[in-house]
Write a protein that holds these residues in place. Structure first.
Motif, PDB file in Angstrom:
ATOM      1  N   GLY A 116      -7.758   8.319   8.918  1.00 37.14           N
ATOM      2  CA  GLY A 116      -8.325   7.572   8.288  1.00 37.14           C
ATOM      3  C   GLY A 116      -9.142   7.897   7.242  1.00 37.14           C
ATOM      4  N   LEU A 117     -10.094   6.865   6.829  1.00 36.69           N
ATOM      5  CA  LEU A 117     -11.079   7.266   5.805  1.00 36.69           C
ATOM      6  C   LEU A 117     -11.890   8.244   6.049  1.00 36.69           C
ATOM      7  N   PHE A 118     -12.057   8.783   6.986  1.00 35.99           N
ATOM      8  CA  PHE A 118     -12.872   9.807   7.417  1.00 35.99           C
ATOM      9  C   PHE A 118     -12.274  11.099   6.880  1.00 35.99           C
ATOM     10  N   VAL A 119     -11.083  11.254   6.760  1.00 34.31           N
ATOM     11  CA  VAL A 119     -10.517  12.460   6.079  1.00 34.31           C
ATOM     12  C   VAL A 119     -10.359  12.361   4.373  1.00 34.31           C
ATOM     13  N   LEU A 120     -11.119  11.276   3.918  1.00 33.72           N
ATOM     14  CA  LEU A 120     -10.810  10.840   2.401  1.00 33.72           C
ATOM     15  C   LEU A 120     -11.111  12.175   1.686  1.00 33.72           C
ATOM     16  N   PRO A 121     -12.196  12.996   1.724  1.00 35.65           N
ATOM     17  CA  PRO A 121     -12.443  14.184   0.922  1.00 35.65           C
ATOM     18  C   PRO A 121     -11.186  15.206   0.844  1.00 35.65           C
ATOM     19  N   LEU A 122     -10.189  14.837   1.936  1.00 35.21           N
ATOM     20  CA  LEU A 122      -9.369  15.862   1.989  1.00 35.21           C
ATOM     21  C   LEU A 122      -7.961  15.413   1.229  1.00 35.21           C
ATOM     22  N   VAL A 123      -7.998  14.241   0.741  1.00 29.93           N
ATOM     23  CA  VAL A 123      -6.868  13.546   0.085  1.00 29.93           C
ATOM     24  C   VAL A 123      -6.822  13.804  -1.337  1.00 29.93           C
ATOM     25  N   GLY A 124      -5.492  14.132  -1.887  1.00 28.42           N
ATOM     26  CA  GLY A 124      -5.414  14.142  -3.169  1.00 28.42           C
ATOM     27  C   GLY A 124      -5.278  12.897  -4.107  1.00 28.42           C
ATOM     28  N   ASP A 125      -5.969  12.827  -5.140  1.00 29.92           N
ATOM     29  CA  ASP A 125      -6.405  11.378  -5.922  1.00 29.92           C
ATOM     30  C   ASP A 125      -7.097  10.513  -4.893  1.00 29.92           C
ATOM     31  N   PRO A 126      -8.163  10.916  -4.410  1.00 27.16           N
ATOM     32  CA  PRO A 126      -8.688   9.994  -3.467  1.00 27.16           C
ATOM     33  C   PRO A 126      -9.114   8.696  -3.979  1.00 27.16           C
ATOM     34  N   LEU A 127      -9.490   8.498  -5.378  1.00 25.70           N
ATOM     35  CA  LEU A 127     -10.002   7.246  -5.820  1.00 25.70           C
ATOM     36  C   LEU A 127      -8.588   6.105  -5.954  1.00 25.70           C
ATOM     37  N   LEU A 128      -7.610   6.771  -6.323  1.00 27.11           N
ATOM     38  CA  LEU A 128      -6.404   6.069  -6.569  1.00 27.11           C
ATOM     39  C   LEU A 128      -6.200   5.479  -5.072  1.00 27.11           C
ATOM     40  N   TYR A 129      -6.170   6.316  -4.357  1.00 27.80           N
ATOM     41  CA  TYR A 129      -5.551   6.320  -2.672  1.00 27.80           C
ATOM     42  C   TYR A 129      -6.394   5.115  -2.241  1.00 27.80           C
ATOM     43  N   THR A 168       0.729  -1.223   0.088  1.00 27.46           N
ATOM     44  CA  THR A 168      -0.095  -0.132   0.087  1.00 27.46           C
ATOM     45  C   THR A 168       0.782   1.188   0.013  1.00 27.46           C
ATOM     46  N   GLY A 169       1.937   1.248   0.832  1.00 28.00           N
ATOM     47  CA  GLY A 169       2.738   2.405   0.854  1.00 28.00           C
ATOM     48  C   GLY A 169       3.606   2.585  -0.572  1.00 28.00           C
ATOM     49  N   ALA A 170       3.871   1.757  -1.260  1.00 34.09           N
ATOM     50  CA  ALA A 170       4.694   1.873  -2.582  1.00 34.09           C
ATOM     51  C   ALA A 170       3.631   2.430  -3.548  1.00 34.09           C
ATOM     52  N   MET A 171       2.479   1.662  -3.403  1.00 36.58           N
ATOM     53  CA  MET A 171       1.370   2.142  -4.478  1.00 36.58           C
ATOM     54  C   MET A 171       0.868   3.588  -4.008  1.00 36.58           C
ATOM     55  N   SER A 172       0.784   3.823  -2.948  1.00 30.01           N
ATOM     56  CA  SER A 172       0.479   5.478  -2.831  1.00 30.01           C
ATOM     57  C   SER A 172       1.330   6.311  -3.187  1.00 30.01           C
ATOM     58  N   MET A 173       2.351   6.093  -2.741  1.00 25.26           N
ATOM     59  CA  MET A 173       3.524   6.939  -3.497  1.00 25.26           C
ATOM     60  C   MET A 173       3.855   6.971  -5.208  1.00 25.26           C
ATOM     61  N   PHE A 174       3.372   5.602  -5.591  1.00 23.35           N
ATOM     62  CA  PHE A 174       3.150   5.572  -7.146  1.00 23.35           C
ATOM     63  C   PHE A 174       2.342   6.685  -7.670  1.00 23.35           C
ATOM     64  N   PHE A 175       1.215   6.803  -6.896  1.00 23.16           N
ATOM     65  CA  PHE A 175      -0.159   7.087  -7.544  1.00 23.16           C
ATOM     66  C   PHE A 175       0.075   8.863  -7.166  1.00 23.16           C
ATOM     67  N   GLY A 176       0.972   9.206  -6.000  1.00 18.59           N
ATOM     68  CA  GLY A 176       1.176  10.535  -6.061  1.00 18.59           C
ATOM     69  C   GLY A 176       0.167  11.220  -5.031  1.00 18.59           C
ATOM     70  N   ALA A 177      -0.718  10.260  -4.325  1.00 20.87           N
ATOM     71  CA  ALA A 177      -1.610  10.710  -3.577  1.00 20.87           C
ATOM     72  C   ALA A 177      -1.131  11.722  -2.381  1.00 20.87           C
ATOM     73  N   THR A 178      -1.843  12.814  -1.872  1.00 22.63           N
ATOM     74  CA  THR A 178      -1.202  13.667  -1.010  1.00 22.63           C
ATOM     75  C   THR A 178      -2.341  13.567   0.094  1.00 22.63           C
ATOM     76  N   LEU A 179      -1.622  14.048   1.385  1.00 22.79           N
ATOM     77  CA  LEU A 179      -2.444  14.392   2.542  1.00 22.79           C
ATOM     78  C   LEU A 179      -1.696  15.216   3.488  1.00 22.79           C
ATOM     79  N   ARG A 180      -2.573  16.267   3.869  1.00 19.77           N
ATOM     80  CA  ARG A 180      -2.365  17.296   4.855  1.00 19.77           C
ATOM     81  C   ARG A 180      -2.531  16.868   6.623  1.00 19.77           C
ATOM     82  N   ALA A 181      -3.487  15.987   6.365  1.00 20.24           N
ATOM     83  CA  ALA A 181      -4.155  15.574   7.864  1.00 20.24           C
ATOM     84  C   ALA A 181      -3.163  14.343   8.433  1.00 20.24           C
ATOM     85  N   PRO A 182      -2.750  14.584   9.492  1.00 16.56           N
ATOM     86  CA  PRO A 182      -1.865  13.273  10.017  1.00 16.56           C
ATOM     87  C   PRO A 182      -2.596  12.221  10.739  1.00 16.56           C
ATOM     88  N   HIS A 183      -3.953  12.250  10.790  1.00 20.33           N
ATOM     89  CA  HIS A 183      -4.776  11.455  11.273  1.00 20.33           C
ATOM     90  C   HIS A 183      -6.236  11.581  10.576  1.00 20.33           C
TER      91      HIS A 183
END
Length: 487
Positions: free
Chosen positions: A433-446, A416-431
Motif C-alpha cells: 500500500g502507501l507504505f511502499v510509496l517511495p518505491l513507486v514510479g511517479d509517486p505524486l501522480l500515483y 483510480t485504475g484508469a488514472m494510474s495507467m494514464f499517469f504511467g505510475a509503476t510498481l515492482r512491489a506486489p503489496h
C-alpha cells in the motif's frame, strides 16, 4: 452444540481471520461453542484432538486447499468460501447444526491407501479448480512480496542501472551503498526465480498431495526454461497434479507400495511432465506468453486506461473475493515479465485496491449520520487497512448495504485504475500500500490517482445513502399527511 471450523484465503491476511471472527460470533449468538483453526500467512494454531473429537460438525470456509482433512473423517462437513462466512456466518452455523455425516467423500473410510486430499472432492469442478490455483498463488505471494520489495529497494538505492552491477560474490564493498543495492537486487532476483516453480509445485500439491511436489516443481522449472512463464507454470501444475493423481490410483504389490510416493511417482511423474513441457506444450505456451507481453507493451492511451479501469473494477467487485484475486493474480503474474506495462498494471491494481476501505472511512467520517454506530466504529481501522492495501476493510460496509456500497466502490476503484495507467505510475512491489510509496514510479501522480478515486467513491456512496434517507423521510411525511387528512 459444539463445532470446529477451518478458514483459509489465498493471501491469508484478512479474509481468513475475518471469517473466523464472524463464525465465532455467530456460534455465540446461538449459544453454541466453536473453535477455529486459521490457516493463514501467520501460521496455524491447530485444533486440538479433543475439539475435533467432541465436535458435532465441521465448517470449512476456504478458498484454497485445506490441510489435515483426514482429521474430520465421519464428521458432518459444511463447505463454503471465506466470503460466505464473512457475509452470512449465521447460515453456515445453522447448516452445520443440521448437517449429516457424508460417508461418500474423501474424508470417509477409504478402501485404498490414498490419504486425505487437500481440496475436498465434494466441491464442484469449478470450485476445486479455483482452490487448486489459489493454493499455488497463496504460496507464491510471499516470494513475490520479498523479491519485489528487494528489487524495488535496490532501484531506490542504486538507480535502474543497478541491474548491470557485477555479481556480489566477485565484488562487494560493505562501505558502498551501490554494493548493498546490488546485493538487494540480486537477492530479489533470486527470489523471483522461484515464482513459477513454486506456483506449479503447490498447484500440484493441492491436487495430489506431497508426491506431486517434485513433478510440479520440475514442470514449473521447465516452463521457465522454455519461456512459458506464469501461464506455463499454471498448466504445468495442473498437469503434474493430474499425472500424479492418476499414478496413485494404480494398484501395486505391497512390497512396492512403500517406495511409490518417494521414488516411483516422483520419477515417472517428473519424466512425463518434463517431457510434455519441454517437447510438446512448452513452445506453444511460450508463444502465447510472448503475444500477451507484446500486447501489454503495446497498450497506450485509451486502451491502457480501459485496462486499468477494468482491473480496478474487478478489485472492488467482491472486495477480496475470487474476482478480486483474478485481477490481483493477473498483475502479479505480469511482474515475472519485467515489462514496463506490467509494472504499471501492478501499480494500478494496488492503487485500486486501496480505494474501497479509504473511501468508506472517509464517507463515514464526513457524513456520519448516514452510517450506523457499528459502521462508524469500523471506519477507524478501515483507514489503516486501506493504506495497507487490504481491500477487505470495506466488507463491513458492503455487507450491510451492498446495493449502494459495491457499485460506488467499483466506480471509485475503476477511476483510480484508469488514472494510474494514464499517469504511467509503476510498481515492482506486489503489496504494501502507501507504505511502499517511495518505491513507486511517479509517486505524486500515483497519490493523486488514489485520492481522486477515494473522493469519487465516497461522494457516490454518500449521495446514494442520502437519497435513501430523503426518500424515507418523504414517505414518512406523506404518511403523516394521509393520517391527518383522514382525521
Amino acid at each position: 452444540m459444539k463445532f470446529v471450523a477451518v478458514t483459509a484465503c489465498p493471501t491469508g491476511i484478512a479474509h481468513t481471520y475475518m471469517a473466523a471472527e464472524a463464525l465465532e460470533q455467530a456460534a455465540r449468538d446461538r449459544g453454541d461453542e466453536l473453535s477455529v483453526e486459521t490457516q493463514g500467512s501467520a501460521g496455524s494454531d491447530p485444533l486440538s484432538e479433543q475439539d475435533v473429537r467432541e465436535a458435532d460438525a465441521v465448517i470449512l470456509a476456504a478458498d484454497v486447499g485445506v490441510t489435515g482433512l483426514d482429521r474430520f473423517a465421519g464428521k458432518p462437513v459444511v463447505e463454503a468460501s471465506v466470503k460466505q462466512a464473512v457475509d452470512d456466518a449465521a447460515s453456515l452455523v445453522e447448516r452445520a447444526a443440521a448437517a449429516e455425516p457424508d460417508r461418500t467423500g474423501p474424508d470417509s473410510e477409504r478402501s485404498g491407501p490414498e490419504p486425505a486430499t487437500k481440496v475436498s472432492a465434494n466441491a464442484s469442478a469449478g470450485t476445486r479448480l479455483r482452490q487448486w490455483l489459489m493454493t499455488g498463488v497463496s504460496y507464491v505471494i510471499p516470494f513475490v512480496a520479498a523479491g519485489g520489495l528487494l528489487i524495488a529497494l535496490s532501484f531506490a538505492l542504486g538507480g535502474y542501472q543497478i541491474t548491470e552491477a557485477p555479481d556480489v560474490t566477485e565484488r562487494f564493498d560493505p562501505a558502498s551503498l551501490t554494493s548493498w543495492a546490488a546485493l538487494a537486487n540480486q537477492i530479489g532476483t533470486a527470489a523471483f526465480e522461484f515464482l513459477v516453480p513454486v506456483l506449479a509445485g503447490f498447484i500440484a500439491f493441492a491436487m495430489a498431495e506431497r508426491p506431486a511436489l517434485v513433478p510440479g516443481f520440475v514442470g514449473g522449472a521447465a516452463a521457465v526454461a522454455v519461456g512459458a512463464g506464469f501461464l506455463g507454470g499454471l498448466i504445468a501444475g495442473l498437469l503434474a497434479g493430474g499425472v500424479v493423481a492418476g499414478l496413485r490410483r494404480i494398484r501395486v504389490p505391497s512390497a512396492v507400495a512403500g517406495i511409490m510416493p518417494v521414488v516411483v511417482i516422483p520419477l515417472f511423474g517428473s519424466m512425463v511432465v518434463g517431457t510434455l513441457m519441454f517437447v510438446v506444450l512448452g513452445k506453444p505456451i511460450a508463444a502465447a506468453m510472448t503475444a500477451l507481453t507484446d500486447w501489454l507493451n503495446g497498450l497506450s492511451g485509451a486502451n491502457a486506461m480501459l485496462l486499468g479501469a477494468v482491473l480496478g473494477g474487478m478489485i472492488a467487485f467482491d472486495l477480496g473475493g475470487p474476482v478480486n484475486k483474478v485481477a490481483y493474480t493477473f498483475a502479479v503474474g505480469g511482474l515475472t515479465t519485467g515489462s514496463e506495462t506490467a509494472l504499471e498494471i501492478m501499480a494500478a491494481v494496488m492503487a485500486a485496491g486501496m480505494v474501497p476501505p479509504l473511501a468508506m472511512a472517509l464517507a463515514a467520517t464526513v457524513h456520519a449520520r448516514s452510517f450506523s454506530a457499528a459502521e462508524r466504529e469500523s471506519s477507524r481501522p478501515a483507514w489503516l487497512l486501506g493504506a495497507s492495501f487490504i481491500t477487505e476493510g470495506a466488507i463491513p460496509f458492503a455487507a450491510s448495504d451492498p446495493l449502494r456500497v459495491i457499485p460506488s466502490m467499483i466506480l471509485g476503484s475503476a477511476s483510480t485504475g484508469a488514472m494510474s495507467m494514464f499517469f504511467g505510475a509503476t510498481l515492482r512491489a506486489p503489496h504494501g500500500g502507501l507504505f511502499v510509496l517511495p518505491l513507486v514510479g511517479d509517486p505524486l501522480l500515483y497519490v493523486v490517482a488514489i485520492v481522486s478515486g477515494v473522493v469519487v467513491a465516497a461522494a457516490v456512496v454518500i449521495a446514494a445513502k442520502s437519497s435513501l434517507r430523503l426518500g424515507a423521510a418523504a414517505k414518512e411525511r406523506d404518511s403523516e399527511t394521509e393520517v391527518a387528512a383522514a382525521t
